[in-house]
Design an enzyme around this catalytic site. Sequence first.
Site, PDB file in Angstrom:
ATOM      1  N   LYS A 208      12.908  -8.773 -71.249  1.00  0.00           N
ATOM      2  CA  LYS A 208      12.960 -10.142 -71.747  1.00  0.00           C
ATOM      3  C   LYS A 208      12.657 -11.078 -70.587  1.00  0.00           C
ATOM      4  CE  LYS A 208      15.962 -13.468 -74.121  1.00  0.00           C
ATOM      5  NZ  LYS A 208      17.307 -13.709 -74.690  1.00  0.00           N
ATOM      6  N   LYS A 260       9.953  -9.039 -74.993  1.00  0.00           N
ATOM      7  CA  LYS A 260      10.018 -10.402 -75.514  1.00  0.00           C
ATOM      8  C   LYS A 260       9.611 -11.376 -74.415  1.00  0.00           C
ATOM      9  CE  LYS A 260      13.323 -13.700 -77.534  1.00  0.00           C
ATOM     10  NZ  LYS A 260      14.721 -13.958 -77.927  1.00  0.00           N
TER      11      LYS A 260
END
Length: 337
Positions: A208, A260
Site C-alpha cells: 500500500k 493499492k
Amino acid sequence: MFSNPTLDVPVRPRRLRTSGPMRALTAETRLAPANLIQVLFVRDGIDSPVEIASMPGQYQHTLDSVLPEVQKAIDAGVAAIDLFGVPKDEDKDAAGSVAWAEDGILNRAIAAIRQEFGEQIVIIADTCLDEFTDHGHCGPLSTDDFGVVSVDNDAAVEAYCKMAISQAKAGAHTVSPSGMMDGQIAAMRAALDDAGYSHVSILAYSAKYASAFFGPFRDAVGSTFTGDRKTYQQDPANRRESLYEAALDIEEGADMVMVKPATAYLDIIREITDFSPVPVAAYHVSGEYAMIEAAAAQGWIDRKAVALEALTGIHRAGATMILTYYATEAAGWLNQR
C-alpha cells in the site's frame, strides 16, 4: 489503372481480430463478475444515503440502504463486498476504540449483512483505524524522546487484533488490515486462531503506497486526517520493497495479498503475482474512479469503455480480485456481453 497487389505476408495477426466472436475466442484475459469486489460505506447517524461529492454515484449508506446494494452485487455475480464504517464524529477518539465495539457502525453493518445474506457473498471487513481515530491516522500516536510524533506500531497491531476478532464475531468472512504496520499479519492470525476464528481469512494490504490517488476516499469516510502517512505506507518510487512486504505477509500467514492503488502500479501487481502462492488483489482506488468520472462527465472519454479497460488491465497484470467502486455496475456490463 492503379492496382494493389497482395503483399507476400504469410503471418497476419489481424486474422484473429476479424470479428467480435473471433476476438472473444482468442482473448487472453477474461474479466468476469467473480473477479470484482464492491466497495461500500456505511455511516452512523444518517437517515438516508449521502452521496460522496468527490465520487459521483457512490454513497455513504445507512444500515437499511446498504442491504439492497449487497443484493444488487449478488444478483450481478459479484464475489464479495469490502465494507468500511464511518462513525459519528463524537464517537472517535485517539485510540479508535469504536472500531472494535460490538455496537460500532462497522460491526453492526457486518452483522446485518451476514444475517441477511449468509454465505451468498463474501463479506470483507476493513481492519484499520483511520476512520475511527480523531486524528485520522491508522493507529494510536506516540511521541519519542526528541518530540517526534508517529503511529505506535505495536499498539496499532494490538488494536487491529481486537478489531479483527470483533469483525469475525460479527460475521466477517475476511478481515483486511490496511495499516501497513510491521508484524500485523502474524499477530492477527494468532489472535483470530486463539479466539476460535481459524476459518476467517486475512486479505493483507501488502503493498500500500502513500499515494495521492487516495484523496476522494477521505471524503467517503469523513476523515479528519491532516499531514501524510509516509512513515508507514510505501514510497511510490519503490519496487523491491513491495516484493519484500508481500513475501513477509505470506510468510506470516496472509491468505491473500493486495496492491493499492492499481493502475499506476501494474508492474508491482505483475511481479507479486509471479512469485505469490496466494491470490493477489488490487484496489482500484477513489482517485482512479474519480478521474474516470470527471473526464466522462465532460464528454472527453467513454465512461463504460474506459472503466472496463482499466479493470481489464488490472486483471491482465495478474490481480485475480479487484476492489472497485465499479464492481456491481461493471458486472452488469460484463453480463450483457
